[in-house]
Scaffold this active site. Structure first.
Site, short mmCIF file in Angstrom:
data_model
loop_
_atom_site.label_atom_id
_atom_site.label_comp_id
_atom_site.label_asym_id
_atom_site.label_seq_id
_atom_site.Cartn_x
_atom_site.Cartn_y
_atom_site.Cartn_z
N ASP A 82 0.80 -1.22 0.00
CA ASP A 82 0.00 0.00 0.00
C ASP A 82 0.84 1.28 0.00
O ASP A 82 2.00 1.28 0.39
CB ASP A 82 -0.97 0.02 1.19
CG ASP A 82 -0.26 -0.13 2.54
OD1 ASP A 82 0.76 -0.84 2.61
OD2 ASP A 82 -0.72 0.47 3.53
N GLU A 140 -0.59 -1.95 5.20
CA GLU A 140 0.31 -1.86 6.36
C GLU A 140 0.13 -0.54 7.09
O GLU A 140 0.32 -0.46 8.30
CB GLU A 140 1.77 -2.01 5.92
CG GLU A 140 2.77 -2.21 7.06
CD GLU A 140 3.06 -0.96 7.88
OE1 GLU A 140 3.15 -1.06 9.12
OE2 GLU A 140 3.17 0.14 7.29
N GLU A 141 -0.23 0.51 6.35
CA GLU A 141 -0.22 1.86 6.92
C GLU A 141 -1.48 2.21 7.70
O GLU A 141 -1.57 3.31 8.24
CB GLU A 141 -0.04 2.90 5.79
CG GLU A 141 1.24 2.76 4.99
CD GLU A 141 2.47 3.28 5.74
OE1 GLU A 141 2.35 3.70 6.90
OE2 GLU A 141 3.56 3.24 5.14
N ARG A 181 18.33 -6.16 13.92
CA ARG A 181 18.32 -6.05 15.37
C ARG A 181 17.63 -7.28 15.97
O ARG A 181 16.42 -7.42 15.85
CB ARG A 181 17.61 -4.79 15.84
CG ARG A 181 17.64 -4.69 17.36
CD ARG A 181 16.91 -3.49 17.91
NE ARG A 181 16.90 -3.60 19.37
CZ ARG A 181 17.90 -3.14 20.15
NH1 ARG A 181 18.92 -2.52 19.63
NH2 ARG A 181 17.84 -3.33 21.45
N HIS A 367 7.64 8.68 4.48
CA HIS A 367 6.43 9.47 4.73
C HIS A 367 6.64 10.96 4.45
O HIS A 367 5.96 11.81 5.02
CB HIS A 367 5.90 9.29 6.17
CG HIS A 367 5.38 7.91 6.45
ND1 HIS A 367 4.32 7.65 7.28
CD2 HIS A 367 5.78 6.70 6.00
CE1 HIS A 367 4.09 6.34 7.34
NE2 HIS A 367 4.98 5.75 6.57
ZN LIG Z 1 5.10 3.72 6.49
ZN LIG Z 2 6.44 0.96 5.61
#
Ligand SMILES: [Zn+2]
Ligand SMILES: [Zn+2]
Length: 396
Positions: A82, A140-141, A181, A367
């Site tokens: 997305d 996902e957002e 990580r 973003h």
């Molecule tokens: Zn994002």
């Molecule tokens: Zn992302």
């Protein structure tokens, strides 16, 4: 040897991966509306000869690539598809053709990389044992997160993967390098919506009103002490209020004040306790000072934990692929990612693909309207993912 075979295939398919990324970048779709992107992914998988494809959560896919002895072990690779409601400011040939929508988080790169990895893995399927499950997910957002819907739609069943690996671009890491990580990595995120209702009036006559501005001010200060006085200092926590709305005037006390904020942490039991504590403190203040309270906590994604063993093995495999000097250790990152839903269910490893190129001015954060990637990184984006999957399959 399989490593060099995968590397040379990644090199051979690089231009195609870049072209696919540009196509997806130019045709971005918002969360849960990835219909054309899903169609594109399906057509590319079929073009490669991958036929076991199943629709999940309306605009997502699960696809299988079976090696020899396919039941031996299953590893999942995940990409999100997305885009964001941002107006792209880059003047590039592949600029967004969908005004107001932009791939500003690199999900175009993730999808193109996984398509490239799929092509590589399908070509070397006689060289590994087990099955690779490709997961292309929507949304996902946007809460509740496409990953949670994919899981509800049984993406982690039939066959169930032993572990899942996800990749995300990172504009702070130079192209050519990746970062890992082990253990806790990204935060849970919850949205806070508070309305303090009082009784407005003339600013000169405090005896006639209940001042919601003062109550809200006390509340902001008191809630902040959750982080400083209630939280275990060994668990990172952050509480931020980014919006306070009191629509009175110099001499007008409004009837209500609205506050919005975010709470992020890295421990599920503490997260639940913090919610309780915040409600308790806020109600206590309103009770003491008068007025009424409406306090809504909208739960977002859980915290993201990378399985320590899987991540250590993946780091080793990445060092074999890229060289020791190109595999970095990452710090905790207080943003959230819906990959966390998978990592709460099965062993997960979420790593970062460096996409920065200062010489070309590719430095903007995700973003933002000027976000872009160094496309050379996509050769690693597809090849390394394929390599991580087969090397994990080769381990008992
Ligand atoms: Zn994002
Ligand atoms: Zn992302």
């Amino acid at each position: 040897m399989l490593l060099s075979k995968i590397k040379s295939l990644a090199n051979a398919y690089k231009e195609e991966v870049i072209a696919n990324r540009r196509h997806i970048h130019a045709n971005p779709e918002l969360s849960f509306q990835e219909f054309k992107t899903a169609e594109f992914v399906e057509s590319k998988l079929k073009e490669v000869g991958i036929t076991e494809i199943e629709k999940k959560a309306t605009t997502g896919w699960a696809a299988l690539i079976k090696g020899k002895n396919p039941d031996k072990k299953v590893i999942a690779l995940r990409a999100d598809m997305d885009a964001l409601p941002i107006i792209e400011a880059n003047e590039v040939p592949y600029k967004s053709q969908n005004p107001g929508v932009m791939h500003a988080c690199g999900h175009d790169a993730h999808t193109a990389s996984l398509l490239g990895a799929a092509k590589i893995l399908n070509e070397v399927r006689d060289d590994f044992e087990g099955t690779i499950k490709l997961i292309f997910q929507p949304g996902e957002e946007l809460v509740p997160g496409g990953a949670s819907l994919m899981i509800k739609d049984k993406v982690l069943e039939n066959p169930r993967p032993a572990s899942i690996i996800g990749q995300h671009v990172m504009p702070f890491i130079p192209a050519g390098k990746v970062g890992f990580r082990p253990g806790i990595y990204m935060a849970s995120t919850d949205e806070l919506y508070i309305t303090v209702k009082g009784k407005g009036g003339h600013g000169a006559m405090p005896e006639t009103f209940i001042d919601p501005v003062l109550i809200a001010s006390h509340m902001i200060v008191a809630l902040q002490q959750i982080v400083s006085r209630v939280a275990n200092p060994k668990i990172p926590s952050v509480l931020s209020f980014g919006r306070v709305e009191a629509l009175g005037a110099t001499n007008v006390i409004p009837n209500e004040v609205k506050i919005q904020g975010t709470f992020r942490t890295l421990d599920e039991p503490w997260r639940a306790k913090a919610h309780e504590k915040m409600l308790q403190i806020a109600h206590g203040i309103v009770e003491g000072m008068g007025g009424e309270l409406d306090f809504e906590i909208r739960k977002g994604y859980p915290f993201l934990k990378n399985d320590p063993e899987l991540t250590a093995r993946s780091m080793e495999a990445a060092k074999e692929y890229l060289g020791e000097e190109n595999v970095l250790d990452l710090d905790i990152w207080m943003a959230a990612e819906d990959f966390a839903f998978y990592s709460q269910e099965i062993d997960g490893c979420f790593y970062r693909l460096g996409t920065r190129n200062e010489a070309k001015g590719i430095v903007s954060g995700v973003h933002t309207p000027t976000f872009d990637i160094e496309e050379d990184a996509l050769e690693i984006g597809c090849g390394l993912m394929a390599w991580l999957a087969v090397s994990e399959l080769s381990k008992a």
